[in-house]
Design a protein around this motif. Sequence first.
Motif, PDB file in Angstrom:
ATOM      1  N   THR A 174       0.827  -1.209   0.000  1.00 22.97           N
ATOM      2  CA  THR A 174       0.000   0.000   0.000  1.00 22.97           C
ATOM      3  C   THR A 174       0.859   1.257   0.000  1.00 22.97           C
ATOM      4  OG1 THR A 174      -1.843   1.106   1.117  1.00 22.97           O
ATOM      5  CG2 THR A 174      -0.240   0.041   2.540  1.00 22.97           C
ATOM      6  N   PRO A 175       0.542   2.306  -0.779  1.00 23.76           N
ATOM      7  CA  PRO A 175      -0.723   2.476  -1.488  1.00 23.76           C
ATOM      8  C   PRO A 175      -0.722   1.983  -2.943  1.00 23.76           C
ATOM      9  CG  PRO A 175       0.478   4.543  -1.538  1.00 23.76           C
ATOM     10  CD  PRO A 175       1.336   3.574  -0.764  1.00 23.76           C
ATOM     11  N   THR A 176       0.484   1.731  -3.527  1.00 23.76           N
ATOM     12  CA  THR A 176       0.498   1.438  -4.967  1.00 23.76           C
ATOM     13  C   THR A 176      -0.309   0.184  -5.296  1.00 23.76           C
ATOM     14  OG1 THR A 176       2.699   2.421  -4.956  1.00 23.76           O
ATOM     15  CG2 THR A 176       2.025   1.335  -6.971  1.00 23.76           C
ATOM     16  N   VAL A 177      -0.280  -0.808  -4.392  1.00 22.86           N
ATOM     17  CA  VAL A 177      -0.995  -2.052  -4.671  1.00 22.86           C
ATOM     18  C   VAL A 177      -2.508  -1.801  -4.837  1.00 22.86           C
ATOM     19  CG1 VAL A 177      -1.398  -2.785  -2.275  1.00 22.86           C
ATOM     20  CG2 VAL A 177      -1.046  -4.489  -4.025  1.00 22.86           C
ATOM     21  N   GLY A 178      -3.022  -0.747  -4.219  1.00 21.84           N
ATOM     22  CA  GLY A 178      -4.441  -0.400  -4.393  1.00 21.84           C
ATOM     23  C   GLY A 178      -4.696   0.018  -5.840  1.00 21.84           C
ATOM     24  N   ASP A 223     -11.119 -13.235  -1.692  1.00 22.96           N
ATOM     25  CA  ASP A 223     -12.189 -13.424  -2.677  1.00 22.96           C
ATOM     26  C   ASP A 223     -12.479 -12.090  -3.362  1.00 22.96           C
ATOM     27  OD1 ASP A 223     -13.588 -11.970  -0.836  1.00 22.96           O
ATOM     28  OD2 ASP A 223     -15.225 -13.392  -0.600  1.00 22.96           O
ATOM     29  N   GLY A 224     -11.593 -11.123  -3.124  1.00 28.53           N
ATOM     30  CA  GLY A 224     -11.673  -9.833  -3.809  1.00 28.53           C
ATOM     31  C   GLY A 224     -12.841  -8.965  -3.394  1.00 28.53           C
ATOM     32  N   SER A 225     -13.521  -9.321  -2.287  1.00 27.99           N
ATOM     33  CA  SER A 225     -14.776  -8.632  -1.982  1.00 27.99           C
ATOM     34  C   SER A 225     -14.583  -7.306  -1.247  1.00 27.99           C
ATOM     35  CB  SER A 225     -15.687  -9.548  -1.156  1.00 27.99           C
ATOM     36  OG  SER A 225     -14.988 -10.052  -0.049  1.00 27.99           O
ATOM     37  N   ARG A 226     -13.437  -7.132  -0.548  1.00 21.31           N
ATOM     38  CA  ARG A 226     -13.178  -5.866   0.154  1.00 21.31           C
ATOM     39  C   ARG A 226     -11.686  -5.601   0.059  1.00 21.31           C
ATOM     40  NH1 ARG A 226      -9.551  -4.546   3.228  1.00 21.31           N
ATOM     41  NH2 ARG A 226      -9.952  -5.365   5.290  1.00 21.31           N
ATOM     42  N   ILE A 227     -11.276  -5.039  -1.067  1.00 17.86           N
ATOM     43  CA  ILE A 227      -9.843  -4.842  -1.289  1.00 17.86           C
ATOM     44  C   ILE A 227      -9.437  -3.492  -0.705  1.00 17.86           C
ATOM     45  CG2 ILE A 227      -8.090  -4.543  -3.087  1.00 17.86           C
ATOM     46  CD1 ILE A 227      -8.977  -7.450  -2.606  1.00 17.86           C
ATOM     47  N   ILE A 240      -3.504  -8.175  -4.121  1.00 17.20           N
ATOM     48  CA  ILE A 240      -3.235  -8.086  -2.668  1.00 17.20           C
ATOM     49  C   ILE A 240      -2.479  -9.322  -2.171  1.00 17.20           C
ATOM     50  CG2 ILE A 240      -4.382  -8.072  -0.394  1.00 17.20           C
ATOM     51  CD1 ILE A 240      -4.263  -5.316  -1.586  1.00 17.20           C
ATOM     52  N   PRO A 241      -2.962 -10.561  -2.421  1.00 18.09           N
ATOM     53  CA  PRO A 241      -2.150 -11.716  -1.996  1.00 18.09           C
ATOM     54  C   PRO A 241      -0.739 -11.693  -2.592  1.00 18.09           C
ATOM     55  CG  PRO A 241      -4.356 -12.440  -2.558  1.00 18.09           C
ATOM     56  CD  PRO A 241      -4.298 -10.982  -2.906  1.00 18.09           C
ATOM     57  N   ILE A 242      -0.609 -11.198  -3.822  1.00 17.92           N
ATOM     58  CA  ILE A 242       0.740 -11.129  -4.412  1.00 17.92           C
ATOM     59  C   ILE A 242       1.603 -10.176  -3.587  1.00 17.92           C
ATOM     60  CG2 ILE A 242       2.050 -10.347  -6.433  1.00 17.92           C
ATOM     61  CD1 ILE A 242      -0.275 -11.391  -8.201  1.00 17.92           C
ATOM     62  N   GLY A 243       1.060  -8.992  -3.279  1.00 18.04           N
ATOM     63  CA  GLY A 243       1.817  -8.005  -2.493  1.00 18.04           C
ATOM     64  C   GLY A 243       2.131  -8.528  -1.094  1.00 18.04           C
ATOM     65  N   LYS A 244       1.141  -9.182  -0.462  1.00 14.35           N
ATOM     66  CA  LYS A 244       1.365  -9.699   0.901  1.00 14.35           C
ATOM     67  C   LYS A 244       2.458 -10.768   0.885  1.00 14.35           C
ATOM     68  CE  LYS A 244      -2.022  -7.595   3.272  1.00 14.35           C
ATOM     69  NZ  LYS A 244      -1.974  -6.912   4.550  1.00 14.35           N
ATOM     70  N   ASP A 316      -8.666  -9.650   3.090  1.00 20.96           N
ATOM     71  CA  ASP A 316      -9.612  -8.760   2.408  1.00 20.96           C
ATOM     72  C   ASP A 316     -10.894  -9.458   1.960  1.00 20.96           C
ATOM     73  OD1 ASP A 316      -7.677  -6.956   2.989  1.00 20.96           O
ATOM     74  OD2 ASP A 316      -7.354  -6.240   0.963  1.00 20.96           O
ATOM     75  N   PHE A 317     -11.484 -10.205   2.885  1.00 23.03           N
ATOM     76  CA  PHE A 317     -12.830 -10.755   2.684  1.00 23.03           C
ATOM     77  C   PHE A 317     -13.816  -9.763   3.297  1.00 23.03           C
ATOM     78  CE2 PHE A 317     -12.544 -15.254   1.324  1.00 23.03           C
ATOM     79  CZ  PHE A 317     -11.163 -15.371   1.283  1.00 23.03           C
ATOM     80  N   SER A 318     -14.953  -9.573   2.649  1.00 26.68           N
ATOM     81  CA  SER A 318     -15.930  -8.633   3.198  1.00 26.68           C
ATOM     82  C   SER A 318     -16.468  -9.183   4.514  1.00 26.68           C
ATOM     83  CB  SER A 318     -17.054  -8.374   2.199  1.00 26.68           C
ATOM     84  OG  SER A 318     -17.662  -9.595   1.874  1.00 26.68           O
TER      85      SER A 318
END
Length: 644
Positions: A174-178, A223-227, A240-244, A316-318
Amino acid sequence: MWWLKLRRRWAQPRRWAQLTRGLQAASNIPPRGFVRYIHEDDRFSTDRVPEDVPPYIPGQESPAYVVRKTGYDLLKDPWCNKGSAFPRSERDRLGLRGLLPPRSLTMELQVARFMQDYHHPVHFIPPEDVELGGVTSEMARRWKALQALHDRNETLFYRVLFENFTEMAPIIYTPTVGWVCLNFHKLYRRPRGMYFSAADRGDMAAMVYNWPQRDVQAIVVTDGSRILGLGDLGVNGLGIPIGKLDLYCAAAGFSPSKVLPVVIDVGTNNETLRANPHYGGLRCSRITGPEYFSIVDEFVTAVMSRWPNAILQFEDFSIDHAVPLLERYRQHHLVFNDDIQGTAATALAGLYGALRVMNMPPSALTEQRIVCVGAGSAGMGVAKMIAAGMTKQGLSLAEATKRFWVLDYMGLITKKRSDVANFVKPFVREEKQHEGESLLSVIKRVKPTILLGLAGAGRLFNKEVLTALSEGCPHQRPIIFPMSNPTSRMECTAEEALRVTKGRAIFASGSPQQPVQMPDGGTVAVSQANNMYIFPGIALGSFLGQTRVITDDMLMAAAEALPKLVHPEDLAKGLVYPRLADIRDISARVATAVACAAGKEGRLRGPLLEKYGQGPDAMRAYIASRMFYPEYSSLVHVPPGVDE
Ligand SMILES: NC(=O)C1=CN([C@@H]2O[C@H](COP(=O)(O)OP(=O)(O)OC[C@H]3O[C@@H](n4cnc5c(N)ncnc54)[C@H](O)[C@@H]3O)[C@@H](O)[C@H]2O)C=CC1
Ligand SMILES: CC(=O)C(=O)O
Ligand SMILES: [Mg+2]
C-alpha cells in the motif's frame, strides 16, 4: 496387500491427471475438438512439416499442434503461450486450470489491451487523481519496473527489495498495490498465483496439482470482496495476496518458490468491472449463502490435502464472510485472518508504543477512552484485542468494553439498534439516546484520548473533529491512528493531524506518509500502523513451529513483542513502531514470541520444540537460520576455482 497400495497410490487426483495426460501424449490421438496435431518442433521448419498438413492460409482455421509442455512451463514459453486467450478445452488438457484468470479472452481483446497501454500507458495517472489516490505516475512506473524484474529474475528482485525495503514497500504494497488492483485487468501480463472459480466446483482437488511447486508453505487467499478500502474488485484483488506474499518473502524469509497467492472467484458485484471486456473473472454477481461456503470449503480442502503443513492467510474478505470463515477453520487449521487478527495485534502494539512515547506504563491502557470509527472486520478485531490487552492489565471484560465508543456508517452504535452483529455486541453503548450520534458530537461529549480510523471511507477526521479531539485531551497527547488504506481512504493525513493538534498528536497511519514540515521549521517523522509489522512474523513462527492452529495468546504475544523493538531515539521523536529497515529482524522476533507462546500452550512440534527447551535466543537463532536470503545458487556442479 499390493493391490491396496496400488489403489491408494492411484486414488490421488494428481496421479489421474498425470495418467490421462501421459496417455494422451503417448498415443498422440487428437482429442475431440482439435483439428490436427503435428509435433511442436515442426511448426516453423517447412522441410519437416508432414505432408498431410495444409499450408497456412490467413483467416482459415490454423492447424493444431502437439505441445509437450504443460502448466507453467507452457505459459512461460513464448512460442506456445496464449496467455488469457487459452480456451477452456486447452486449459483442461494442458494443466492450465487455475493458472489463468477464469474467463478466456479473444486475441482481438488482447491486441486492444496492448494497444491501449501502448498509446496511453496504464501507469500514467492524471495529476488530478494523484492527490486523492496518493499514488503518482512515478510510483506506478516503479511498480511496473519491479514487476518486470520479478518476472525475469526472482532472486534479483528479492535482493533489490531486501536492500531497499523502506523505499520499495510503498511500491509493492500500500498504497500502490491499491492502484494495481483497480487496474489489474489492464496491467495483467504474466500469470502469478492461482484462480479458483465457482465454475471449478468439483475439480479443485485436481487443479491444485497444476501448481508447479510440490512444497508450498504459505498461501494468501482473497475473494476480492473488500480490497483495502476500495470495495469489491473481484479477481483484480489477486494483487493483494501477491503483495502480501512479497512481504512474506522479503520480511519473513519465506522462499519465493514456496508461497502461493490465490483468488477465489465467486463473481463480483462491481458492475463497472463486470462490464469491462478485459475483466478476467466470472461475469456474474457474487454467490453468497451456503453455496459460497461450500466453494471455500472445497478450496480449503484441496489446498490442505496437497500442502497439509501450509499456513493459510485470509485477506480482504468482506465482513459478511470474514468472521464466519475464520470461526469455521481456526479451531482445526493453521489459518488466520490478517485484517481481523493481524491488524488487531498491530494496533495494540502501536498503542503500547504510544504509551512508551509518553513514558506511561502498559497499565495506562486501562485509563484510555477510545473512539473507533469503523465496526467492520478490522475495527472490531482491533477493539476486541485492545479490550483483551486491558483485561491483561487488570480490568474485567465488561469494564474494558465500556472504554470504547464504536461508530459505523450510521454513527454511534447503541443498544437501540436491533440488528447488531454478534462480534459488535460487546461494544454496543448503553446510552440509547445517543444512537447514531455523529463523530464530532461523540468526541465533544466523550473526550477520547485515542481515535482510531478503520472505516475505509476517506477523510472523516476533518479539522473540526481533530480540533475537538485536541481540546478535549489537554493532559495527554492525543493518539490518532487513521488506519484505513490506501492513502485515498485514510481518515486524515499526518499533516492535517499534526498541524491541527500543533504537533501534539501521536500519529500513525495505515499507508505511509512523508515527514511533516511544521510551521516552526521542524520536521516530524510519522509511523505506519500497518499489519505488515505482524503478519509475516505470525506466519513464520506458527509455520516453523507447526502449531496447527493460531491462538489468541500467540497473537497477544506478537502484539506485546513489537513495541519493545522501537529504538529509544525513535520513541523520543514520537514514533510508535520500529524501523521498516529492520523488518527481517522484527519478523524473526515476532515469530519467536509467537512460537514461545505456542510452546507455553504445548503446541510446538519439530525442531522449534527442541529449541524451546533452550530458551528464546536459541529459538530466534533457529528461526533466523531458516529464513531465505536471495543469492544465486549453483545450477551445475563446478569444481572449486573454475569460475574465478
Ligand atoms: N492498517 C492496516 O493494517 C489495516 C487497515 N485496514 C483498513 O481498514 C478499513 C476497513 O476494513 P474492514 O474493517 O475490513 O472493512 P469493513 O467493510 O468490514 O468495515 C468498514 C466499517 O466502516 C464503517 N463505515 C463505512 N463508512 C463509514 C462512515 N462514513 N463513517 C463511519 N463508519 C463508516 C462500516 O459501517 C463498517 O462498519 C479498510 O480501509 C482497510 O484498508 C484493514 C486491515 C488492516
Ligand atoms: C493492510 C490491509 O491488510 C488492509 O488494508 O486491508
Ligand atoms: Mg487486508
